[in-house]
Design an enzyme around this catalytic site. Structure first.
Site: not given
Length: 299
Positions: A78, A152, A181, A196
């Site tokens: 990926d 992301d 954080d 996730l």
């Protein structure tokens, strides 16, 4: 959007793979030979040309692939496909993945089933359109960095292990102040990746939505929030921070942002055209990759 397409066929195939990944050179070589046997024109991206014998094939820089190819096949995991998406999407070049990685949410075809590619090249495949994010880091009136992400845009701590204080705005409306954080802004594609593990929701790839997932927030009531993908997200780094956090896109680049700076995230104007075999099923992929096929033990 996912649709079964009977045409067009693919005749000029570009190959890409990541160096240093086990099995990639062997699969690239086998794939090259198979495509030649199908009378397809094979083009090698420059790094792929270093891994296999492509002396009789055209070698092209990554940013010029669209000029010569109508499909990009990526060999790797990926992460390799994420890297390829950053190259292929601005060129609007469709991408197909051969899995040589661990998970393979995005790379469908096993290396021992390369014959599946024949039907795809003949025009029998599913095409899935997945959107990306565009992130912009600004300090004052200056644009410090800009990049795209299939998975992301992430706000991360700086060199010191300290919480970051920041404000979140959606479409110029104040949402909240957070101490955490960091923050993950994820697409549906990225919802089965870093987000996730941070406790974010799984978003179906066809949803026009993105999720904001706080990382280890100081306030227990801070929870992930799902918003319209057409929204613009602004993260303002509090001037009270005594360290400069980082902003990362797909984990590939990392840019420092000073306290008082802003991170803008919005939907990128070009999508990824991801090619799948006709029997592709998203929920099958979830079951296999997340071990949902295992039955719960009886008590």
């Amino acid at each position: 959007m996912l649709k079964i397409v009977s045409k067009p066929s693919f005749n000029r195939i570009a190959l890409m793979g990541r160096e240093g990944v086990e099995g990639v050179p062997e699969t690239l070589a086998a794939l090259k030979d198979y495509l030649v046997s199908l009378n397809r024109e094979v083009i090698l991206e420059e790094n792929a040309a270093h891994m296999i014998d492509g002396s009789r094939l055209l070698t092209v820089p990554a940013n010029d692939l669209k000029k010569k190819a109508d499909l990009l096949i990526v060999v790797g995991g990926d992460g390799s496909l994420l890297n390829a998406a950053h190259i292929a999407v601005p060129q609007q070049l469709p991408v197909l993945g051969i899995n040589r990685g661990r998970l393979g949410f995005l790379t469908d075809i096993p290396p021992n089933e390369l014959t599946q590619i024949s039907d795809i090249l003949d025009g029998h495949y599913r095409e899935e359109v997945r959107f990306l994010l565009e992130g912009t880091v600004e300090e004052g009136d200056e644009i410090v960095a800009q990049g795209i992400a299939l998975n992301d845009i992430v706000l991360l701590p700086g060199n010191a292990p300290k919480m970051i204080e920041f404000d979140i705005f959606i479409n110029d409306e104040f949402v909240c102040n957070q101490r955490a954080d960091g923050l993950i802004i994820t697409t549906p594609t990225g919802s089965t990746a870093y987000a996730l593990s941070g406790g974010g929701p799984i978003l179906h790839p066809q949803l026009n939505a993105m999720a904001l997932v706080p990382m280890f927030p100081h306030t227990l009531s801070s929870r992930p929030i799902v918003v319209d993908a057409e929204s613009q997200i602004k993260i303002t780094i509090s001037p009270e921070n005594d360290v400069s956090p980082y902003v990362s896109n797909d984990g590939q680049e990392r840019v420092s942002i000073k306290p008082g700076g802003n991170v803008y995230t919005r939907k990128y104007h070009y999508p990824l055209h991801l090619i799948h075999p006709t029997d592709y099923n998203y929920y099958d992929t979830l079951r296999r990759k997340l071990d949902w096929e295992k039955r719960a033990a009886k008590v």
